[in-house]
Design a protein around this motif. Structure first.
Motif, mmCIF file in Angstrom:
data_model
loop_
_atom_site.group_PDB
_atom_site.id
_atom_site.type_symbol
_atom_site.label_atom_id
_atom_site.label_comp_id
_atom_site.label_asym_id
_atom_site.label_seq_id
_atom_site.Cartn_x
_atom_site.Cartn_y
_atom_site.Cartn_z
ATOM 1 N N ALA A 36 38.241 51.335 39.651
ATOM 2 C CA ALA A 36 38.583 52.067 38.421
ATOM 3 C C ALA A 36 37.602 53.210 38.242
ATOM 4 C CB ALA A 36 38.525 51.143 37.217
ATOM 5 N N LEU A 37 38.131 54.375 37.880
ATOM 6 C CA LEU A 37 37.293 55.519 37.530
ATOM 7 C C LEU A 37 37.102 55.483 36.020
ATOM 8 C CD1 LEU A 37 38.818 58.349 39.744
ATOM 9 C CD2 LEU A 37 37.208 56.523 40.347
ATOM 10 N N ILE A 38 35.852 55.371 35.594
ATOM 11 C CA ILE A 38 35.529 55.116 34.186
ATOM 12 C C ILE A 38 34.921 56.367 33.565
ATOM 13 C CG2 ILE A 38 34.240 53.605 32.611
ATOM 14 C CD1 ILE A 38 36.069 51.914 34.202
ATOM 15 N N PRO A 39 35.686 57.083 32.760
ATOM 16 C CA PRO A 39 35.076 58.219 32.046
ATOM 17 C C PRO A 39 34.138 57.679 30.965
ATOM 18 C CG PRO A 39 37.376 57.947 31.382
ATOM 19 C CD PRO A 39 37.100 56.904 32.425
ATOM 20 N N PRO A 40 33.279 58.543 30.422
ATOM 21 C CA PRO A 40 32.365 58.065 29.379
ATOM 22 C C PRO A 40 33.154 57.423 28.237
ATOM 23 C CG PRO A 40 31.778 60.295 30.035
ATOM 24 C CD PRO A 40 33.075 59.976 30.707
ATOM 25 N N VAL A 41 32.663 56.290 27.740
ATOM 26 C CA VAL A 41 33.340 55.669 26.596
ATOM 27 C C VAL A 41 32.921 56.415 25.328
ATOM 28 C CG1 VAL A 41 33.615 53.455 27.732
ATOM 29 C CG2 VAL A 41 31.576 53.882 26.349
ATOM 30 N N SER A 42 33.622 56.105 24.249
ATOM 31 C CA SER A 42 33.462 56.931 23.049
ATOM 32 C C SER A 42 32.031 56.989 22.545
ATOM 33 C CB SER A 42 34.383 56.413 21.953
ATOM 34 O OG SER A 42 35.691 56.326 22.445
ATOM 35 N N GLY A 43 31.382 55.831 22.472
ATOM 36 C CA GLY A 43 29.957 55.771 22.139
ATOM 37 C C GLY A 43 29.585 56.443 20.836
ATOM 38 N N GLY A 44 28.287 56.405 20.571
ATOM 39 C CA GLY A 44 27.704 57.257 19.543
ATOM 40 C C GLY A 44 27.943 56.835 18.113
ATOM 41 N N ARG A 45 27.125 57.409 17.248
ATOM 42 C CA ARG A 45 27.104 57.105 15.814
ATOM 43 C C ARG A 45 28.367 57.529 15.103
ATOM 44 N NH1 ARG A 45 23.636 53.375 15.292
ATOM 45 N NH2 ARG A 45 24.308 53.244 17.403
ATOM 46 N N ASP A 46 28.975 58.596 15.615
ATOM 47 C CA ASP A 46 30.033 59.228 14.836
ATOM 48 C C ASP A 46 31.374 58.559 15.052
ATOM 49 O OD1 ASP A 46 30.685 61.252 13.009
ATOM 50 O OD2 ASP A 46 31.798 62.265 14.582
ATOM 51 N N VAL A 47 31.385 57.543 15.880
ATOM 52 C CA VAL A 47 32.674 57.049 16.337
ATOM 53 C C VAL A 47 33.396 56.218 15.307
ATOM 54 C CG1 VAL A 47 33.802 55.606 18.004
ATOM 55 C CG2 VAL A 47 32.032 57.178 18.700
ATOM 56 N N LEU A 48 32.667 55.335 14.681
ATOM 57 C CA LEU A 48 33.354 54.436 13.742
ATOM 58 C C LEU A 48 33.112 54.896 12.317
ATOM 59 C CD1 LEU A 48 32.579 51.036 15.378
ATOM 60 C CD2 LEU A 48 34.739 52.223 15.294
#
Lengths: 147, 89, 147, 89
Positions: free
Chosen positions: B77-89
């Motif tokens: 599987a090619l995994i792009p960066p996941v959403s991550g970060g403070r601003d996500v939720l």
């Protein structure tokens, strides 16, 4: 423990029933909810993609990390995929523990780790455009660094 | 040992949009690595090119190094960066 | 905001529906649950007493303290009174906010403050005895010290 | 100004167990304070005696100092320590 990626609406009561145990005096439950704005733009809806078989595996790994660090009784995590409207729940993380401090700390840590390493992606759709939200490149769940 | 054969490749999120597919197969040359499979795919799907610095690889649903060998029957599987970060939720 | 003391079973879904707002991407929900042991003893059940009119007033005060400190969207708190069996929920605290860190911090602070100042009392009943659980003397919600 | 008249007194948790009631009334003498009402109650309910160091007072559902005057028509609550602490939940 219970980990799932599903296209169905998330049922919080079921998750809490799963983690509740007679020796656990506290349950912390986190809802990630689709909100109507992001980065200064009005969001119309979100689209979540996931690699489900791997996502549940990685959820289990981060749950085990957290259980090694705090005296947690049980953990359950569900993430939803597909199109989600404003106000719908994308993520539920439930943690039970004997006392409240550990429930809060473990639940918070799980949500943070989830966003770092679990292969789930979000597309924001707004008036006239859309974009996949990408954070930092995924760090390896075991080493904490890029492999 | 890596060798010849076929591997399944899964694409997600922006990568599947760019490639226009969520799944494909690659023929495995001798000694092909995860990053090598990605390079091979870029020939077939030029829109995927240039992502090597942000991509991660998962082999059979486990994160692996870019130089990890890919074997017959593997699922990469090619995994792009996941959403991550403070601003996500 | 929504604050209640009730003898009825607590409904988490109603509380979450109350605090959920389109601009809030996170909801943290805490359940205080009756557990089967305390101070080394096997607990049979609990009995909660409260001064309801004052309890809801003090809940509002601590919610306002928390809202002054964190960018919280909404808060709701319910506590149950009367006899509660093992596994039943005595307390629910729900906090919504744009981002997750504030939801966790504010929810945790609310639970801590609740246990310090809200006039609600717990009696533990075990095989052959019972006792009202009393902590430190209540500290004044405004001054933080004994009046 | 404190004065004469009547105040309602509410008792909770251990205090109501000790007194055998959750509510009573007291006649207010001139200048009677919250702590003074408690002392008066101890005469009627001797089991309540000796709690002055842990008790708090609420007048009309607001915490007040022990020396706060009590007036005709007030509702005074004797507040034992709440459960508090790490071990509670």
């Amino acid at each position: 423990m219970f980990f799932e990626v599903t296209a169905e609406p998330l049922d919080a009561a079921r998750l809490v029933a799963h983690v509740r145990k007679d020796e656990a005096g506290a349950v912390a439950l986190f809802y990630g909810v689709v909100r109507d704005n992001s980065r200064g733009r009005r969001v119309l809806y979100l689209e979540y993609d996931a690699y489900p078989e791997m996502a549940t595996k990685v959820m289990r790994q981060i749950a085990e990390e957290v259980m090694a660090r705090w005296p947690v009784t049980d953990i359950a995590i569900r993430h939803r995929t597909g199109r989600l409207e404003i106000g719908e729940t994308s993520l539920l993380v439930a943690v039970s523990s004997p006392h409240r401090d550990e429930a809060f700390a473990a639940c918070h840590a799980l949500v943070d780790r989830f966003k770092e390493v679990v292969p789930v992606w979000k597309k924001e759709v707004w008036e006239g455009g859309e974009t996949w939200i990408e954070g930092e490149p995924v760090r390896h769940p075991e080493t904490g660094g890029r492999p | 040992m890596s060798g010849t054969g076929k591997a399944k490749v899964r694409l997600f999120a922006r990568l599947s949009d760019l490639a226009g597919t969520r799944e494909t197969e690659v023929e495995l040359g001798e000694g092909l690595t995860a990053a090598g499979v990605y390079q091979a795919l870029c020939t077939r799907f030029p829109a995927l090119a240039g992502l090597e610095n942000s991509l991660m690889y998962a082999l059979n649903a486990e994160y692996v190094e870019p130089d990890h060998p890919v074997r017959d029957g593997d699922e990469l599987a090619l995994i792009p960066p996941v959403s991550g970060g403070r601003d996500v939720l």
